[in-house]
Design an enzyme around this catalytic site. Structure first.
Site, mmCIF file in Angstrom:
data_model
loop_
_atom_site.group_PDB
_atom_site.id
_atom_site.type_symbol
_atom_site.label_atom_id
_atom_site.label_comp_id
_atom_site.label_asym_id
_atom_site.label_seq_id
_atom_site.Cartn_x
_atom_site.Cartn_y
_atom_site.Cartn_z
ATOM 1 N N LYS A 161 4.950 3.380 -16.282
ATOM 2 C CA LYS A 161 6.248 2.695 -16.379
ATOM 3 C C LYS A 161 6.111 1.220 -16.014
ATOM 4 C CE LYS A 161 9.693 3.751 -13.257
ATOM 5 N NZ LYS A 161 10.343 2.566 -12.676
ATOM 6 N N SER A 162 5.430 0.924 -14.910
ATOM 7 C CA SER A 162 5.316 -0.478 -14.471
ATOM 8 C C SER A 162 4.595 -1.322 -15.518
ATOM 9 C CB SER A 162 4.524 -0.563 -13.163
ATOM 10 O OG SER A 162 5.276 -0.067 -12.103
ATOM 11 N N ARG A 180 6.018 -4.478 -18.210
ATOM 12 C CA ARG A 180 5.384 -5.807 -18.266
ATOM 13 C C ARG A 180 4.887 -6.117 -19.668
ATOM 14 N NH1 ARG A 180 5.672 -3.854 -13.287
ATOM 15 N NH2 ARG A 180 5.503 -5.245 -11.479
ATOM 16 N N ARG A 213 21.951 -1.854 -5.694
ATOM 17 C CA ARG A 213 20.644 -2.238 -5.135
ATOM 18 C C ARG A 213 20.579 -3.744 -4.827
ATOM 19 N NH1 ARG A 213 16.014 0.562 -8.476
ATOM 20 N NH2 ARG A 213 14.825 -0.184 -6.690
ATOM 21 N N SER A 268 7.195 -6.790 -2.458
ATOM 22 C CA SER A 268 7.837 -6.303 -3.676
ATOM 23 C C SER A 268 7.160 -6.894 -4.904
ATOM 24 C CB SER A 268 9.324 -6.675 -3.679
ATOM 25 O OG SER A 268 9.845 -6.519 -4.988
ATOM 26 N N ASP A 299 6.527 4.881 -4.208
ATOM 27 C CA ASP A 299 7.110 5.749 -5.234
ATOM 28 C C ASP A 299 6.654 7.211 -5.087
ATOM 29 O OD1 ASP A 299 8.452 3.588 -6.282
ATOM 30 O OD2 ASP A 299 6.985 3.213 -7.850
ATOM 31 N N LYS A 353 16.077 2.310 -2.897
ATOM 32 C CA LYS A 353 15.571 2.614 -4.240
ATOM 33 C C LYS A 353 16.738 3.146 -5.092
ATOM 34 C CE LYS A 353 11.321 1.346 -3.705
ATOM 35 N NZ LYS A 353 10.850 0.164 -4.445
HETATM 36 C C1 S3P Z 1 7.728 -1.611 -9.278
HETATM 37 C C2 S3P Z 1 7.658 -2.020 -7.972
HETATM 38 C C3 S3P Z 1 8.171 -1.213 -6.859
HETATM 39 C C4 S3P Z 1 8.360 0.236 -7.267
HETATM 40 C C5 S3P Z 1 9.069 0.370 -8.575
HETATM 41 C C6 S3P Z 1 8.306 -0.322 -9.686
HETATM 42 C C7 S3P Z 1 7.185 -2.498 -10.320
HETATM 43 O O1 S3P Z 1 9.413 -1.733 -6.450
HETATM 44 O O2 S3P Z 1 9.037 0.953 -6.262
HETATM 45 O O3 S3P Z 1 9.223 1.741 -8.924
HETATM 46 O O4 S3P Z 1 7.002 -2.056 -11.464
HETATM 47 O O5 S3P Z 1 6.914 -3.667 -10.007
HETATM 48 P P1 S3P Z 1 9.539 -3.015 -5.465
HETATM 49 O O6 S3P Z 1 9.066 -4.218 -6.172
HETATM 50 O O7 S3P Z 1 11.005 -3.083 -5.127
HETATM 51 O O8 S3P Z 1 8.701 -2.684 -4.268
#
Ligand code: S3P
Length: 433
Positions: free
Chosen positions: A26-27, A31, A126, A169, A319, A346
């Site tokens: 997902k991350s 991007r 959030r 973060s 996560d 979260k």
């Molecule tokens: C993420 C960063 C994390 C994570 C989120 C995805 C990302 O959050 O908990 O599920 O893709 O950069 P934070 O940046 O708030 O720590």
């Protein structure tokens, strides 16, 4: 076994056995989607995340002028806007996705035009101050609604900054880097704990130059991005549910292929090893600077031991903590989690939901502001689980349900589709009943 649209019954399992290849991370998908849409040229991304969150990012980027087509279920072709988005008079709907809202804000503040970013009820609760502060320090015009979404941006040229993130973060780091990419001079982000570095790796893959030190990353703008062809590695945070499932069944055996193993994301493997699981990593290779490999897990006959997750580990595993806590009663010595206050902001207050749901299943658990203590050696019973419509809570308790006595009803089970729509089908494939 589906019941009503939003509920699902999970029956206990005898063992976990099988071999799977999981949908894209997902991350990384967020991007690649954002950078491809912003770049010049046409990118082809395969094994793109099937989750609703990444679809929110694609929809926002399409509304901003990128041409996007899903060529088959998991492949996406993206023709980018070559550095200039088209302002949209409609709000950009980020759905449930904090990553979309926070990272897109950084991309849009230096652009020309006005933008409104909205989200669902959870995202609208959030914290967004964490992006307003650095962006305002860069001169951005950004208005929040009492610290939250909806968020309004009046785009304008920015000035570079040197910023230390108060809370680790990756989303905030990425927000600043995407603004810095378009800003004259060198923008630096410093972080006390190193967060996931997919943005740094992806920016380089799309042709940008960045410099990194042990605790900082700098980007000198303005720079242009160029299209790429890339495959997204399997999502290790989705894999976490099945790895934890395998870990709690002595005699289990699970193989996960083409899994993302970026060191800033793979801490769960160390924690499961510390608990006594046997893990082997094979076929390790690098794709667009991301590590990818095959993970084999088996659980020892004597079961899992005990461990503590605190300090930097807690941030890296943020996560994965709900599922680790959910399997903790089945260890012999329990799991102690601290320094994880971020869990409270979260998609839901994940500490509170994990504690309440463990108690609903008959577990003993102690709650702290920044974590929880779950003793080991416990027997749980099936219960009704309130997922709070949080995907990771719904999936974590589906795993706890596998070793409970009796059936468990997961309310809000459809929220799994936020990151992992295939979760229940794949779980049925590997769970022996
Ligand atoms: C993420 C960063 C994390 C994570 C989120 C995805 C990302 O959050 O908990 O599920 O893709 O950069 P934070 O940046 O708030 O720590």
């Amino acid at each position: 076994m589906p019941t009503a649209a939003e509920e699902r019954i999970v029956r206990p399992a005898r063992n976990i056995l099988g071999s799977l290849r999981l949908p894209g991370d997902k991350s990384i998908s967020h991007r690649y989607a954002m950078l491809a849409a912003f770049a010049e040229g046409t990118s082809h991304i395969t094994n793109f995340s099937t989750g609703a969150d990444c679809a929110s990012t694609l929809d926002c980027m399409a509304a901003l002028g990128a041409r996007i087509s899903r060529t088959n279920e998991n492949a996406v072709e993206i023709s980018g806007v070559a550095g200039h988005v088209t302002p949209s008079d409609q709000p950009l709907d980020c759905g449930n996705s904090g990553s979309t809202m926070r990272m897109l804000s950084g991309l849009l503040t230096p652009q020309q035009g006005s933008f409104t970013l909205t989200g669902d009820a959870s995202l609208s609760r959030r914290p967004m101050e964490r992006i307003r502060k650095p962006l305002e320090a860069m001169g951005a015009k950004l208005t929040l609604t009492e610290g939250h979404a909806p968020l309004r941006i009046e785009g304008s040229p920015l000035r570079h900054i040197d910023f230390t993130t108060p809370v680790p973060s990756a989303q905030v780091k990425t927000c600043i880097l995407l603004a810095g990419l378009q800003t004259a001079g060198t923008t630096t982000v410093r972080e006390a704990l190193r967060t996931r570095d997919h943005s740094e790796l992806a920016l380089r893959a799309f042709g940008a130059t960045l410099t990194r030190s042990i605790d900082s990353v700098s980007i000198t703008g303005p720079q242009a991005l160029h299209a790429v062809d890339a495959a997204v590695p399997g999502d290790i945070s989705s894999a976490a549910f099945f790895l934890c499932a395998a870990a709690i069944f002595p005699g289990s055996g699970l193989v996960l292929d083409s899994l993302g193993l970026n060191p800033t994301r793979a801490t769960l493997l160390d924690v499961l090893t510390a608990l006594g699981a046997h893990i082997a990593v094979l076929n390790l290779e690098e794709k667009n600077a991301e590590l990818v490999g095959t993970v084999q897990i088996t659980s020892p006959p004597q079961g899992l031991g005990s461990t503590e997750v605190s300090g930097p580990l807690a941030a890296q595993l943020i996560d994965e903590l709900p599922v680790l806590a959910a399997i903790a009663p089945y260890t012999s010595g329990g799991i102690r989690i601290r320094d994880a206050k971020e869990l409270r902001v979260k998609e839901s207050d994940r500490i509170s939901l994990v504690v309440n749901n463990l108690r609903a299943m008959g577990a003993e658990v102690a709650e702290f502001e920044d974590g929880l203590d779950v003793p080991g050696g416990q027997t749980l019973h099936g219960a009704t689980i309130d997922s709070g419509d949080d995907h990771r809570i719904a999936m974590a308790f589906s795993i706890a349900a596998l070793r409970a006595q009796g059936e468990t009803l997961i309310q809000g089970a459809e929220s799994a589709a936020i990151s992992f729509p295939e979760f229940f089908d794949l779980l049925d494939l590997i769970a022996e009943r």
